[in-house]
Design an enzyme around this catalytic site. Structure first.
Site, short mmCIF file in Angstrom:
data_model
loop_
_atom_site.label_atom_id
_atom_site.label_comp_id
_atom_site.label_asym_id
_atom_site.label_seq_id
_atom_site.Cartn_x
_atom_site.Cartn_y
_atom_site.Cartn_z
N GLU A 98 0.85 -1.20 0.00
CA GLU A 98 0.00 0.00 0.00
C GLU A 98 0.88 1.24 0.00
OE1 GLU A 98 -1.93 1.02 3.77
OE2 GLU A 98 -1.40 -0.97 4.48
N CYS A 134 -3.56 -3.26 4.38
CA CYS A 134 -2.72 -4.36 4.86
C CYS A 134 -3.16 -5.72 4.33
CB CYS A 134 -2.71 -4.39 6.38
SG CYS A 134 -2.04 -2.91 7.10
N HIS A 140 -3.16 -10.11 12.19
CA HIS A 140 -2.51 -8.90 11.67
C HIS A 140 -2.09 -8.06 12.89
CE1 HIS A 140 -1.63 -5.21 9.71
NE2 HIS A 140 -2.69 -4.59 10.19
P1 HMG Z 1 -3.64 6.19 21.70
O1 HMG Z 1 -3.95 7.62 21.65
O2 HMG Z 1 -2.28 5.78 22.15
O3 HMG Z 1 -4.76 5.40 22.54
O4 HMG Z 1 -3.88 5.60 20.27
P2 HMG Z 1 -4.98 5.23 24.08
O5 HMG Z 1 -4.80 6.53 24.79
O6 HMG Z 1 -6.29 4.50 24.17
O7 HMG Z 1 -3.81 4.26 24.60
C1 HMG Z 1 -3.56 3.01 24.05
C2 HMG Z 1 -3.46 1.97 25.18
O8 HMG Z 1 -2.38 2.33 26.04
C3 HMG Z 1 -4.72 1.88 26.07
O9 HMG Z 1 -4.89 0.51 26.38
C4 HMG Z 1 -4.30 2.63 27.32
O10 HMG Z 1 -4.99 2.20 28.49
C5 HMG Z 1 -2.82 2.25 27.41
P3 HMG Z 1 -6.26 -0.25 25.92
O11 HMG Z 1 -7.39 0.47 26.57
O12 HMG Z 1 -6.33 -0.10 24.41
O13 HMG Z 1 -6.07 -1.66 26.34
N1 HMG Z 1 -2.01 3.16 28.22
C6 HMG Z 1 -1.03 2.75 29.04
N2 HMG Z 1 -0.58 1.52 29.38
C7 HMG Z 1 0.46 1.42 30.25
N3 HMG Z 1 1.04 2.51 30.81
C8 HMG Z 1 0.62 3.76 30.52
C9 HMG Z 1 -0.47 3.93 29.60
N4 HMG Z 1 -1.13 4.99 29.08
C10 HMG Z 1 -2.08 4.50 28.25
N5 HMG Z 1 1.22 4.82 31.07
C11 HMG Z 1 -4.09 3.98 18.55
C12 HMG Z 1 -3.80 4.22 20.02
C13 HMG Z 1 -3.97 2.51 18.24
C14 HMG Z 1 -5.52 4.44 18.23
C15 HMG Z 1 -3.09 4.80 17.72
O14 HMG Z 1 -1.78 4.36 18.00
C16 HMG Z 1 -3.33 4.73 16.23
O15 HMG Z 1 -4.14 5.48 15.69
N6 HMG Z 1 -2.60 3.82 15.51
C17 HMG Z 1 -2.77 3.62 14.08
C18 HMG Z 1 -4.06 2.88 13.74
C19 HMG Z 1 -4.00 1.41 14.07
O16 HMG Z 1 -2.97 0.82 14.22
N7 HMG Z 1 -5.20 0.78 14.14
C20 HMG Z 1 -5.30 -0.62 14.41
C21 HMG Z 1 -6.50 -1.28 13.74
S1 HMG Z 1 -6.58 -0.89 12.01
C22 HMG Z 1 -5.35 -1.86 11.28
O17 HMG Z 1 -4.81 -2.72 11.89
C23 HMG Z 1 -5.00 -1.54 9.87
C24 HMG Z 1 -3.68 -0.83 9.68
O18 HMG Z 1 -2.61 -1.75 9.85
C25 HMG Z 1 -3.61 -0.17 8.30
C26 HMG Z 1 -3.89 -1.01 7.05
O19 HMG Z 1 -4.73 -1.88 6.99
O20 HMG Z 1 -3.26 -0.67 6.05
C27 HMG Z 1 -3.47 0.29 10.68
#
Ligand code: HMG
Length: 397
Positions: free
Chosen positions: A74, A106, A230
């Site tokens: 991609e 992906c 994935h």
């Molecule tokens: P974020 O702002 O880091 O989310 O974004 P958050 O604030 O919810 O924190 C993430 C986790 O960290 C949470 O745990 C928090 O509790 C924890 P959860 O509730 O999820 O179990 N946390 C902590 N843990 C330990 N110590 C701490 C602490 N603070 C918070 N101090 C997000 C996270 C994944 C949304 C962001 O990184 C993102 O947008 N990533 C890109 C999108 C993505 O990967 N999506 C996945 C599904 S889509 C997919 O897989 C397709 C893709 O590969 C693309 C394609 O197909 O081409 C992306």
């Protein structure tokens, strides 16, 4: 199978410090430790060529035995000329070879792999193998929530009628698709845009749909002893497994121990490389086999592929008795050895130059460098810039 990564990476504790967040947010909250970062001379073509070259060497196969070459990506380098054409030239694949590129976020690599299985089943292969390469550089803008989930790398797979690593099950795959805007990258952008929390929901909904269809088609009825998902980041695979256990009627506690046994070994390599988009599921599979192949002989492994947009497929494969020898040849340890740890300042400098990388003029001409690459197909090419007619130039050191 074999994989390739760029020569540099960023340690996510360094990134956490620079972004002013606790390092545990990345290491435990997301389950990521390092992310691979590409230099200007590394791109999806060079990574694909490196992985494919390693794969052919590991399998002891000559490029002349390849009758189908599909590259899933991609983050292609051209709107028209596919990465597979560059690969065709750089590897010296035969002219009687069907060559094309697939795109669906992906899921693109899986689309290629399942196409190859159908190509074999249809009789079109006539004893030849298919070379499937998943190659990507995952980029989100600096400072965004997606930044710690970047990565770069390629996985190559040789698919034939007599598998030596994993035997796939033609016809038994569960699909799920829907039109969603969870993650996208408009034509004019290098960095992806994402609706992060929504993308997690879309992934989990797609898993439920694909798994249900797979269950209704699964005629083997033998348990899956491990499942690879994935892996955009490790925690996502954990959420996925929890959802699947829930669908199977398991308690939360049972789901946790099932995760440790059935999924955790597949997350070691992804944690060191990051999201490599099309190749992420297959990097997880390599990780699992690298750590546990001897315990898995003759057993079934589940595979879940997700591509935003979205398309997903759940399928399975059986580990072959010859797998330990094959996995040893993949040289997994050495692929990650000697990588250079970038400081955050060096990483940010690379990112600032990203936009111009594809437009810098090459000092070589296409004719000279391309010829060199063809005659040295065993070496990894480097992207050296574009020639006066805006053609990409690859050189082989
Ligand atoms: P974020 O702002 O880091 O989310 O974004 P958050 O604030 O919810 O924190 C993430 C986790 O960290 C949470 O745990 C928090 O509790 C924890 P959860 O509730 O999820 O179990 N946390 C902590 N843990 C330990 N110590 C701490 C602490 N603070 C918070 N101090 C997000 C996270 C994944 C949304 C962001 O990184 C993102 O947008 N990533 C890109 C999108 C993505 O990967 N999506 C996945 C599904 S889509 C997919 O897989 C397709 C893709 O590969 C693309 C394609 O197909 O081409 C992306």
């Amino acid at each position: 199978m074999a994989f390739a990564v760029p020569r540099a990476y960023v340690d996510l504790c360094d990134l956490a410090e620079a972004r002013g967040v606790p390092s545990t947010k990345y290491t435990q909250g997301l389950g990521v430790v390092q992310m691979a970062v590409a230099h200007p001379d590394e791109d999806p073509v060079t990574l694909a060529t490196d992985a494919a070259r390693r794969c052919l060497l590991a399998a002891g196969r000559d490029p002349s035995q390849v009758g189908l070459c599909i590259v899933g990506t991609e983050t292609a380098v051209d709107h028209s000329k596919p990465v597979s054409s560059y690969l065709h030239g750089l590897l010296g694949l035969p002219s009687a070879c069907r060559v094309f590129e697939t795109k669906h976020a992906c899921f693109g690599g899986t689309a290629g792999l399942l196409n190859a299985v159908d190509w074999l089943a249809s009789g079109s292969a006539r004893g030849r193998s298919a070379l499937i390469v998943c190659t990507d550089i995952a980029r989100y803008s600096v400072g965004t929530a997606g930044e710690p989930t970047q990565g770069a790398g390629a996985v190559a797979m040789l698919v034939s009628e007599s598998p030596r690593l994993l035997e796939l099950e033609p016809g038994i795959t569960g699909c799920f698709s829907q039109d969603v805007h969870d993650f996208w990258r408009p034509l004019y952008r290098k960095d992806a845009l994402v609706d992060g929390q929504f993308s997690v929901k879309c992934y989990l909904d797609a898993l439920a749909g694909a798994y249900a269809e797979w269950q209704s088609l699964d005629t083997y009825k033998e348990p899956l002893v491990r499942t690879c998902y994935h892996v955009p980041y490790g925690k996502m695979a954990r959420k996925a497994h929890q959802r699947r256990c829930q669908l199977d009627g398991m308690s939360e506690e049972a789901a946790d121990s099932s995760f440790a046994l059935q999924v955790e070994p597949s997350l070691a390599l992804p944690a060191q490389v990051g999201n490599i988009y099309t190749g992420s599921l297959y990097l997880a599979l390599l990780s699992l086999l690298h750590h546990q192949v001897k315990d898995l002989l003759g057993q079934r492994i589940g595979l879940f592929s997700y591509g935003s947009g979205c398309a997903a497929e759940f399928f399975a494969g059986r580990v072959m008795q010859t797998a330990p020898e094959q996995i040893a040849r993949a040289n997994i340890e050495t692929t990650l050895r000697n990588r250079q740890r970038l400081s955050i300042a060096e990483y940010e400098e690379l990112r600032r130059n990203d936009v111009h990388v594809d437009q810098r003029p090459s000092e070589q001409t296409v004719a000279a460098s391309y010829g060199a690459a063809l005659s040295s197909a065993r070496k990894t090419p480097r992207f050296s810039g574009i020639d006066p007619r805006e053609r990409r130039v690859y050189t082989v050191a």
